[in-house]
Design an enzyme around this catalytic site. Structure first.
Site, PDB file in Angstrom:
ATOM      1  CE1 TYR A 124      43.935  63.601  67.766  1.00 40.64           C
ATOM      2  CE2 TYR A 124      41.929  64.546  68.661  1.00 40.64           C
ATOM      3  CZ  TYR A 124      43.165  64.705  68.087  1.00 40.64           C
ATOM      4  OH  TYR A 124      43.638  65.967  67.829  1.00 40.64           O
ATOM      5  CB  CYS A 161      43.093  39.045  76.487  1.00 42.56           C
ATOM      6  SG  CYS A 161      42.060  37.765  75.780  1.00 42.56           S
ATOM      7  CE1 TYR A 194      44.479  60.985  75.964  1.00 44.82           C
ATOM      8  CE2 TYR A 194      42.856  60.547  74.264  1.00 44.82           C
ATOM      9  CZ  TYR A 194      44.141  60.861  74.635  1.00 44.82           C
ATOM     10  OH  TYR A 194      45.076  61.069  73.668  1.00 44.82           O
ATOM     11  CD  GLU A 226      48.514  74.404  65.296  1.00 43.58           C
ATOM     12  OE1 GLU A 226      48.431  73.765  66.369  1.00 43.58           O
ATOM     13  OE2 GLU A 226      49.550  74.941  64.902  1.00 43.58           O
ATOM     14  N   PRO A 227      42.442  73.341  64.469  1.00 35.75           N
ATOM     15  CG  PRO A 227      40.507  73.898  63.278  1.00 35.75           C
ATOM     16  CD  PRO A 227      41.941  74.295  63.471  1.00 35.75           C
TER      17      PRO A 227
HETATM   18  C1  PLP Z   1      46.646  67.594  68.531  1.00 39.42           C
HETATM   19  C2  PLP Z   1      46.983  68.982  68.191  1.00 39.42           C
HETATM   20  C3  PLP Z   1      45.997  69.858  67.743  1.00 39.42           C
HETATM   21  C4  PLP Z   1      44.545  69.477  67.648  1.00 39.42           C
HETATM   22  O1  PLP Z   1      43.925  69.332  68.873  1.00 39.42           O
HETATM   23  P1  PLP Z   1      42.323  69.122  68.902  1.00 39.42           P
HETATM   24  O2  PLP Z   1      42.008  68.962  70.337  1.00 39.42           O
HETATM   25  O3  PLP Z   1      42.038  67.896  68.127  1.00 39.42           O
HETATM   26  O4  PLP Z   1      41.728  70.330  68.279  1.00 39.42           O
HETATM   27  C5  PLP Z   1      46.393  71.116  67.368  1.00 39.42           C
HETATM   28  N1  PLP Z   1      47.678  71.523  67.429  1.00 39.42           N
HETATM   29  C6  PLP Z   1      48.644  70.700  67.873  1.00 39.42           C
HETATM   30  C7  PLP Z   1      50.044  71.184  67.909  1.00 39.42           C
HETATM   31  C8  PLP Z   1      48.335  69.414  68.277  1.00 39.42           C
HETATM   32  O5  PLP Z   1      49.288  68.611  68.716  1.00 39.42           O
END
Ligand code: PLP
Length: 427
Positions: free
Chosen positions: A383, A355, A329, A286-287
């Site tokens: 993000y 502000c 962060y 899940e990139p």
């Molecule tokens: C945010 C998230 C991602 C993606 O993370 P990256 O650091 O943007 O690759 C993948 N899986 C889940 C469940 C997330 O919450």
């Protein structure tokens, strides 16, 4: 200048596409960015479609020897045009809310290519997603029980686990450690299995996402080890989902996750697992950041220069209402002065106009900054806009997509009425 070819190309075509992609520059030039800033005004987010394409190609090449599927974690950047572009590449999509599921459907994704990885949500939202027929990862025993009661074994489902591994760029972006709210703690395996038995659940996938900005491939291998132990307990598995979190370079000379090495290792793990499990499983990823971070540029303009004994401040027409990562962060974003790229190097505190304490960079070397100059924040694709707000009653920036050499407005800058749109005047 068309470079987006269908995903299942014969090898010769694939090679041609990849050679072509490598040969063209995948960064927007100072001239292009200046032109866009002049044309659309600032602050403005700019996204480069071909850079996203290049990142996706790199993934598919690196994982060519394993049965891997990629789901773009769209919370990083949800503009519908970005979603459509990513779909056109043959990439799938991962959603973190049911609204993202609806956006993905609207962008044309087939429900079987949509994954909903939930956390801490009302069961009604899971039902809504199930109504769309998408893949679902459930992250609590409570929702897994409700799911069992409602669907039994009729709807294959994944479970999100918490591995108790500390990983990620920093604690705020780590999700797998032993105090994290995410996932069902692995030590509750027996409780999971009891629910599987009770409701005849078909567990199609195991999911672990340990956090963001994970450079070390070994972290993913630790997750694979955990999957190795757990998989034999679940007879209906189709996929093992290793989440996202691939690191991309933010600083000069920084390196990201070694995707090619990871691809090799994952292929080895899946081969070994096939012997233990008896069937071939898919690896899912899940990139988010990996696909869109480097494709994004955030252009601001310097309103005010202020000198003091301790620092020279360059105050830009933005703030954490538009790009909160540095404040939230302590993230590093490279900044360049595209109005004076040959100017002498000087040090600046780059600050916003909100502000509150609102510092993008405390002490940054930039080509000499003058009032009116455009400063660009790099790696702003992920993000950035998504975490934006109207704080201080300021407008969300415009968004522009550069594709095939042309630029397109893909979201208008807010106007005054947007600030009042949902307010109900009762006095
Ligand atoms: C945010 C998230 C991602 C993606 O993370 P990256 O650091 O943007 O690759 C993948 N899986 C889940 C469940 C997330 O919450």
């Amino acid at each position: 200048m068309k470079i987006i070819l269908p995903p299942n190309l014969p090898n010769r075509e694939k090679k041609r596409r990849n050679d072509y992609l490598r040969s063209m520059s995948q960064t927007l030039s100072t001239e292009q960015l200046n032109r866009i800033a002049d044309h659309y005004g600032t602050p403005v987010y700019v996204y480069h479609a071909e850079k996203i394409t290049q990142q996706f190609s790199r993934l598919t090449e690196a994982f060519a020897s394993s049965d891997s599927r990629f789901f773009y974690a769209c919370k990083a950047l949800t503009n519908i045009n970005i979603l459509k572009h990513i779909r056109s590449l043959g990439c799938n999509v991962d959603c973190s809310s049911v609204n993202e599921v609806h956006l993905a459907v609207k962008a044309g994704f087939d429900p079987k290519n949509i994954l909903y990885t939930s956390n801490g949500i009302a069961f009604s939202e899971i039902e809504e997603a199930a109504g769309q027929g998408v893949n679902i990862n459930i992250d609590s025993l409570s929702n897994l029980e409700k799911f069992g009661r409602r669907y039994g074994g009729t709807y294959p489902v994944g479970i999100r686990l918490r591995p108790n591994i500390m990983a990620g760029g920093n604690l705020k972006i780590s999700t797998g450690h032993e105090k994290s709210k995410f996932g069902i703690p692995v030590e509750q395996l027996n409780a999971i299995l009891a629910l599987v038995e009770k409701y005849d659940l078909r567990i199609a996938g195991l999911h672990i996402h340990t956090g963001s900005e994970i450079r070390d491939v070994e972290v993913f291998m630790k997750v694979a080890d955990i999957f190795f132990e757990l998989a034999p307990h679940f007879k209906d598995l189709v996929y093992l989902d290793l989440g996202g979190g691939f690191k991309v370079p933010y600083k000069e000379n920084e390196t990201g996750t070694d995707i090619e090495l990871l691809g090799q290792k994952v292929a080895e793990v899946l081969n070994k697992l096939q012997q233990v499990y008896g069937r071939r499983l898919q690896a899912w990823f899940e990139p988010g950041k990996f696909l869109v971070s480097e494709a994004g540029y955030f252009i601001t303009q310097v309103n005010v220069l202020k000198e003091s004994a301790t620092a020279a401040f360059a105050g830009v027409n933005s703030g954490f209402n538009h790009l909160i990562r540095p404040m939230f962060y302590e993230s590093y974003h490279r900044i360049t002065n595209i109005s004076n790229p040959e100017g002498d190097k000087k040090h600046y505190a780059v600050v916003g106009n909100i502000c509150e304490t609102d510092t993008f960079a405390w002490d940054r070397e930039l080509n000499e900054v003058r009032e009116g100059d455009f400063l660009v924040f790099h790696n702003a694709g992920a993000y950035g806009f998504e975490m934006g707000s109207n704080y201080n009653s300021r407008y969300l920036p415009a968004q522009v997509l550069v594709k095939d050499g042309a630029h397109h407005l893909i979201r208008k800058r807010d106007v005054f009425d947007d600030l009042l749109r949902n307010q109900v005047e009762v006095l």
